[in-house]
Design a protein around this motif. Structure first.
Motif, short mmCIF file in Angstrom:
data_model
loop_
_atom_site.label_atom_id
_atom_site.label_comp_id
_atom_site.label_asym_id
_atom_site.label_seq_id
_atom_site.Cartn_x
_atom_site.Cartn_y
_atom_site.Cartn_z
N VAL A 134 4.22 -0.38 -16.72
CA VAL A 134 4.37 1.08 -16.68
C VAL A 134 2.98 1.72 -16.57
O VAL A 134 2.03 1.28 -17.22
N TYR A 135 2.92 2.76 -15.70
CA TYR A 135 1.69 3.53 -15.53
C TYR A 135 2.02 5.01 -15.79
O TYR A 135 3.12 5.49 -15.48
N ASP A 136 1.02 5.70 -16.31
CA ASP A 136 1.16 7.13 -16.56
C ASP A 136 0.12 7.90 -15.77
O ASP A 136 -0.99 7.39 -15.49
N MET A 137 0.47 9.13 -15.41
CA MET A 137 -0.46 10.01 -14.71
C MET A 137 -1.29 10.74 -15.74
O MET A 137 -0.76 11.49 -16.58
N VAL A 138 -2.60 10.51 -15.67
CA VAL A 138 -3.54 11.13 -16.60
C VAL A 138 -4.66 11.77 -15.80
O VAL A 138 -5.39 11.08 -15.09
N ASN A 139 -4.75 13.08 -15.91
CA ASN A 139 -5.81 13.83 -15.20
C ASN A 139 -5.83 13.51 -13.70
O ASN A 139 -6.90 13.30 -13.10
N GLY A 140 -4.64 13.45 -13.14
CA GLY A 140 -4.54 13.27 -11.69
C GLY A 140 -4.70 11.84 -11.22
O GLY A 140 -4.72 11.59 -10.01
N GLN A 141 -4.82 10.92 -12.16
CA GLN A 141 -4.96 9.51 -11.77
C GLN A 141 -4.04 8.65 -12.63
O GLN A 141 -3.75 8.98 -13.79
N ILE A 144 0.88 -1.17 0.00
CA ILE A 144 0.00 0.00 0.00
C ILE A 144 0.92 1.22 0.00
O ILE A 144 1.84 1.32 0.81
N GLY A 145 0.69 2.18 -0.90
CA GLY A 145 1.52 3.38 -0.95
C GLY A 145 0.82 4.51 -1.65
O GLY A 145 -0.10 4.30 -2.45
N GLU A 146 1.25 5.69 -1.32
CA GLU A 146 0.67 6.89 -1.94
C GLU A 146 1.62 7.40 -3.03
O GLU A 146 2.80 7.64 -2.78
N TYR A 147 1.07 7.59 -4.24
CA TYR A 147 1.86 8.05 -5.37
C TYR A 147 1.05 9.14 -6.07
O TYR A 147 -0.02 8.87 -6.62
N ALA A 148 1.56 10.38 -5.98
CA ALA A 148 0.88 11.54 -6.60
C ALA A 148 -0.57 11.62 -6.15
O ALA A 148 -1.50 11.70 -6.97
N ASN A 149 -0.75 11.56 -4.82
CA ASN A 149 -2.07 11.67 -4.19
C ASN A 149 -3.02 10.53 -4.52
O ASN A 149 -4.22 10.64 -4.26
N ASN A 150 -2.49 9.47 -5.08
CA ASN A 150 -3.29 8.27 -5.31
C ASN A 150 -2.79 7.17 -4.35
O ASN A 150 -1.58 6.90 -4.26
N HIS A 176 10.99 11.59 -13.58
CA HIS A 176 9.81 11.28 -14.40
C HIS A 176 8.60 11.13 -13.47
O HIS A 176 8.09 10.03 -13.26
N PRO A 177 8.14 12.24 -12.88
CA PRO A 177 7.06 12.15 -11.89
C PRO A 177 5.75 11.65 -12.45
O PRO A 177 4.87 11.23 -11.69
N ALA A 178 5.59 11.69 -13.75
CA ALA A 178 4.32 11.26 -14.33
C ALA A 178 4.36 9.80 -14.75
O ALA A 178 3.43 9.34 -15.41
N THR A 179 5.43 9.09 -14.40
CA THR A 179 5.56 7.69 -14.79
C THR A 179 5.80 6.84 -13.54
O THR A 179 6.56 7.22 -12.65
N LEU A 180 5.18 5.67 -13.52
CA LEU A 180 5.28 4.77 -12.37
C LEU A 180 5.57 3.36 -12.87
O LEU A 180 4.96 2.90 -13.84
N ILE A 181 6.56 2.72 -12.25
CA ILE A 181 6.88 1.33 -12.60
C ILE A 181 6.28 0.41 -11.56
O ILE A 181 6.35 0.65 -10.35
N GLU A 182 5.67 -0.67 -12.02
CA GLU A 182 5.08 -1.68 -11.14
C GLU A 182 5.81 -3.01 -11.33
O GLU A 182 6.06 -3.42 -12.46
#
Length: 977
Positions: free
Chosen positions: A443-450, A388-394, A429-435
């Motif tokens: 790879v995940y991208d930040m789109v419209n805050g999610q 469980i973790g918080e990433y860009a308010n998600n 790369h704050p808009a990119t997340l590796i899982e």
């Protein structure tokens, strides 16, 4: 419940039913902090082998716990339970211990104290039996209080004040409910009139005391500024000041009334512990708000608490209606588990927006940080949760079923790729997340805050549970049993451009158990042996100095997590703890306090979660263990190891000592001289039972011991509480034992001194006898030897003497032989000489005889011639010749010559004979001599120049002169003279 107060019993049934109805409502008063329930150890009656109800609790200086139980006085030393009955075998209701260690007890119809006998066994001594008969008849002694040397025994009829010598008996005019000692004043509740205080022999009613008329009081406690806290059994808890009583907390009164308050104590931290009849144990803050509740299935195992006691470590002993409990209220560790709504093994945790989210193998659970409820399962999260973790308010969840995003009222899937291990934001790369998933990376991208799923990266299919990014931007992924991988991503972050494997050939001790953690702003790689860091110049791994110098180069570190203050928490194969960073930037290892939780930790996926306020959650087999670093237990209190029993196995099992020492009228922890036994040799097989008064961590104690003068060093640490020694030799011994508790603290040492006497044949008197006997034997031996020596000496001397005698005899014989030979020779010589002399004498005699015969012949011829010749001249001449011849025959010269030789031969015969017979004439002497020579008469006649007849006459005359008897022969007489 067996309390017999008439004012309480009348409402018992109805209140109990009301409490049951109110029980569901107690959930709104549940714990509100991030911590869970304290560690609790429950004891069932079958374990302590006594009655189910425990009415009062006390602890002595040695740490022994004493409990007023239905079966008597119950004692617990940390290992063994012991029950001591009172005289009449009735229930014990109250217990108190004074400064001397005396254990005062009150029960049904009796009160007194327990004190060790001469073998250290607690024995009950009734004080009530010393009362006058009119004061002896009372029901129950519900309370015992100690005020210096005074002891108050409080019953429902009288109060007995004991000053160690005599009793002062208080006989109130009204019946007593309960009494309470507060600040050295005894408050007495008389339900028919109200609350008062004892002054002298009278009870003075306090101002406003009539408020408690008709009420049964459970406790009176001091508050600040002369305020009192007065708890009633059925009417709630009140604060009393200057005659006015008002509810302590109005919002709790109904709940407390339904709970039925049995007891209340004030804790050292200012909180209060309230034991209830229906709702277990409540912990209230100084303002009366409920902080924690312990009840059936929630820390303790019953809803009825009869007594509470706080020990020196701020932990609670809880006497229940059916058992006992030890609640580690003073510990920095608490359990968050199914007892407060969190089932399953703990894997991950996160504090977000004042809500605590916990992930277990059964789902994600949430509780408000300041809320009153237990944990609740988040919808759509049931199943194994890894992260469980918080990433860009998600708030994202790594789940067995895929990646989830928490959103009210549940969770929604971001990806259905199974096995979402972890998420990692990329540098720059704050808009990119590796899982990391079971098989590779996504790879995940930040789109419209999610966060939106982009794609799964190709070129790497290994399980990616642990990952970290280094300063160069490369991504490190470690595999539990394969090794480490350095992964390069494309500039567009949509593909993998390179994968390089690092294992045993690159500096690791093996390819197993490699994990990566970011600590002190650098990547550390744990392994099967030691901690490593990457050296980019050598492109290999080298040992890390920080952990190697502190934990050793071979320790296997499993998990590392750093908090915001720079403190580094870790779990390894051999250690668990924290490197705490001080103000100088130095790291101090703190680990002992964590030892108690190791056995509870999750050994599947080890985890440590640091919450925003630096509190720590350790993943456990059952939920989580919460650690509050601000709670520091007083570790200066050293627990004690006690020798509880000493016995010998001779003739069965004989107990020598039962665990309690006393000096005069006090109980002490030190062995006195009178408790140091001297045991006969037949009792040389000893056994020692011991225990340590450390009750935390479910009392995971280990012991070391050794027997001085028998063993050279301490034993290895072990859990045994019994040690036996057999066939000890005689001598002085000291048994040493100490304990180590779960925190690594070592207790004070306990010792027991004893002496094994030698067997009778090796005792002092025996040795004295032996000595005397040896001396006697030596004396006798020496005497015998001396006698033998003397005898041998004598024999030797005798032998020598005999030899000497033999030699002397031989010499003497030789000498004698020589002498005899000499004598013989002399005799022979003498004989020869005598013979010679005899021969000479004979020759001389014969010569004389021949001469005389010749001369006589000549004379006869001359006479014949003279007759024939007539010539006168011739006749004359012939006559002259004849005269000359006669003169020649009678001449003495020949005699004298003869006598000389004769006397030499015959022992001076002539002189002796002449001396014997002085009257003899010379002629007679000559006759005697000739007779001695055994000459014939004829021969004698010629020698004497007489006729033979003349010889006979001369013999006759001689015989007469010597007066010889006629029967004796003259010649024989002369021969034998």
């Amino acid at each position: 419940m067996n309390r017999t107060s008439p004012f309480r019993m009348r409402w018992l049934t109805s209140i109990f039913l009301a409490g049951i109805l109110l029980l569901p409502a107690m959930q709104v008063f549940a714990q509100s902090s991030l911590s869970g329930l304290p560690f609790t150890r429950n004891f069932q009656p079958i374990e302590y082998k006594a009655g189910i109800q425990n009415w009062d609790i006390a602890q002595n200086r040695q740490g022994l716990v004493y409990i007023a139980n239905n079966f008597g006085l119950l004692e617990f030393d940390g290992d063994q339970w012991q029950v001591y009955g009172v005289k009449n075998g009735t229930k014990v209701r109250s217990v108190a211990i004074d400064s001397r260690g005396r254990i005062y007890a009150g029960g049904q119809g009796d009160f007194g104290y327990f004190f060790p006998n001469d073998r250290g066994q607690l024995t009950y001594i009734s004080l009530a039996d010393s009362l006058e008969k009119k004061f002896r008849n009372f029901d129950e002694t519900w309370s015992v209080y100690i005020d210096n040397d005074k002891v108050y025994f409080c019953t429902f009829t009288n109060i007995y004040v004991y000053d160690q010598h005599t009793f002062t008996i208080i006989q109130p005019s009204n019946a007593i409910d309960h009494s309470f000692l507060v600040n050295r004043q005894l408050y007495v509740n008389q339900p028919s009139v109200g609350l008062g205080v004892l002054e002298g022999k009278d009870i003075r009613f306090i101002k406003g005391g009539d408020f408690y008329k008709g009420k049964s009081i459970a406790a009176v406690l001091p508050l600040h500024d002369n305020h009192l806290l007065i708890a009633t059994f059925q009417e709630g808890i009140y604060k009393y000041s200057e005659g006015i009583s008002q509810p302590w907390r109005e919002d709790l009164q109904a709940f407390l009334k339904g709970s039925i308050v049995n007891c209340v104590i004030r804790l050292r931290n200012g909180n209060f512990a309230v034991g209830t009849q229906n709702n277990g144990l409540l912990i209230l803050d100084p303002d009366g708000a409920i902080l924690t509740q312990f009840t059936s299935g929630r820390g303790i195992e019953t809803t009825t608490v009869l007594s509470v006691y706080e020990d020196d470590l701020n932990n609670l002993w809880v006497g229940q209606n059916n058992g006992l409990a030890y609640v580690e209220l003073g510990s920095p560790f608490t359990f968050i588990n199914k007892q407060i709504g969190l089932p399953g093994s703990g894997y991950t945790a996160y504090l977000h927006n004042a809500k605590l989210y916990l992930g277990t193998n059964t789902g994600v659970y949430m509780r408000e940080k300041n809320g009153k409820s237990d944990f609740k399962l988040i919808d759509n999260t049931r199943g194994q949760v890894y992260h469980i973790g918080e990433y860009a308010n998600n708030l994202l969840i790594g789940h067995h079923n895929g990646a989830l995003r928490l959103q009210e009222p549940g969770a929604a899937h971001l990806s259905y790729e199974p096995g979402s291990w972890i998420f990692h934001p990329l540098k720059d790369h704050p808009a990119t997340l590796i899982e990391g998933v079971y098989a590779g990376l996504q790879v995940y991208d930040m789109v419209n805050g999610q966060w939106k799923f982009r794609k799964k990266l190709r070129g790497f299919e290994e399980s990616s549970r642990v990952m970290a990014q280094d300063p160069s931007g490369d991504l490190w992924v470690t595999h539990g049993y394969k090794g480490a991988y350095k992964i390069k991503l494309s500039t567009t972050l949509d593909s993998i451009t390179g994968v390089k494997f690092y294992g045993e050939d690159k500096g690791f001790p093996s390819n197993l158990l490699i994990n990566v953690f970011k600590v002190r702003n650098e990547l550390l790689f744990t392994s099967s042996s030691g901690v490593y860091k990457y050296d980019p110049k050598a492109d290999r791994f080298i040992p890390d100095d920080f952990f190697s110098t502190r934990l050793g180069k071979t320790d296997q570190v499993w998990f590392i997590r750093e908090d915001a203050m720079g403190n580094i928490y870790f779990i390894s194969k051999n250690h668990i703890g924290v490197f705490r960073k001080n103000s100088l930037g130095e790291y101090i290892l703190e680990e002992n306090v964590f030892n108690k939780i190791r056995k509870y930790l999750n050994d599947d996926l080890v985890s440590i979660a640091i919450l925003q306020n630096n509190e720590v959650l350790f993943g456990a087999k059952d939920g989580f263990i919460h650690y509050d670093p601000t709670m520091k237990a007083d570790r200066t209190l050293i627990f004690q190891t006690l020798i509880r029993k000493v016995g010998t196995t001779y003739n069965g099992d004989s107990t020598l000592f039962f665990g309690n020492y006393s000096v005069h009228d006090s109980i002490t922890g030190e062995q006195q001289l009178e408790y140091q036994p001297e045991l006969p040799y037949k009792s040389n097989s000893m056994h020692f039972t011991f225990a340590a008064t450390s009750y935390e961590g479910n009392a995971d104690l280990t012991y070391q011991y050794y027997l001085e003068n028998y063993e050279k060093d301490w034993s290895e640490w072990n859990t045994k509480t019994l040690k036996e020694y057999t066939n000890l030799k005689e001598g002085n011994y000291i048994f040493h034992v100490h304990a180590r508790n779960v925190n690594g603290e070592i207790s004070r040492e306990a010792t027991y001194t004893f002496t094994i006497l030698p067997p009778w044949y090796r005792s002092v008197w025996a040795y004295s006898v032996y000595g005397i006997s040896i001396i006697a034997l030596l004396f006798t031996g020496f005497n015998l030897l001396d006698r033998k020596y003397q005898r041998e000496q004598k024999l030797l001397e005798q032998k020598q003497q005999e030899e000497l005698n033999q030699k002397d005899t031989a010499l003497e014989k030789l000498s004698q032989q020589s002498h005899e030979e000499i004598t013989r020779l002399q005799n022979e010589k003498l004989e020869s000489e005598l013979q010679h002399m005899n021969n000479e004498l004979a020759t001389s005699t014969m010569h004389l005889l021949n001469k005389n015969e010749f001369i006589t012949g000549i004379k006869n011829q001359l006479a014949h011639i003279l007759k024939k010749n007539g010539n006168e001249d011739v006749k004359k001449e012939l006559t002259q010749i004849t005269r000359n011849i006669e003169q020649n025959i009678s001449a003495d010269a020949d005699w004298e010559h003869f006598q000389f030789h004769f006397d030499r031969v015959h022992g001076d015969f002539t002189n002796r004979f002449k001396a014997a017979f002085p009257t003899l004439s010379p002629q007679e002497i000559k006759l005697s001599a000739y007779l001695r020579m055994n000459l014939s008469s004829k021969e004698i006649a010629q020698l004497l120049n007489i006729s033979v007849r003349g010889v006979e006459i001369s013999r006759y005359r001689l015989r007469k002169k010597i007066q010889l008897d006629r029967n004796k022969n003259l010649q024989d007489f002369i021969l034998n003279f």
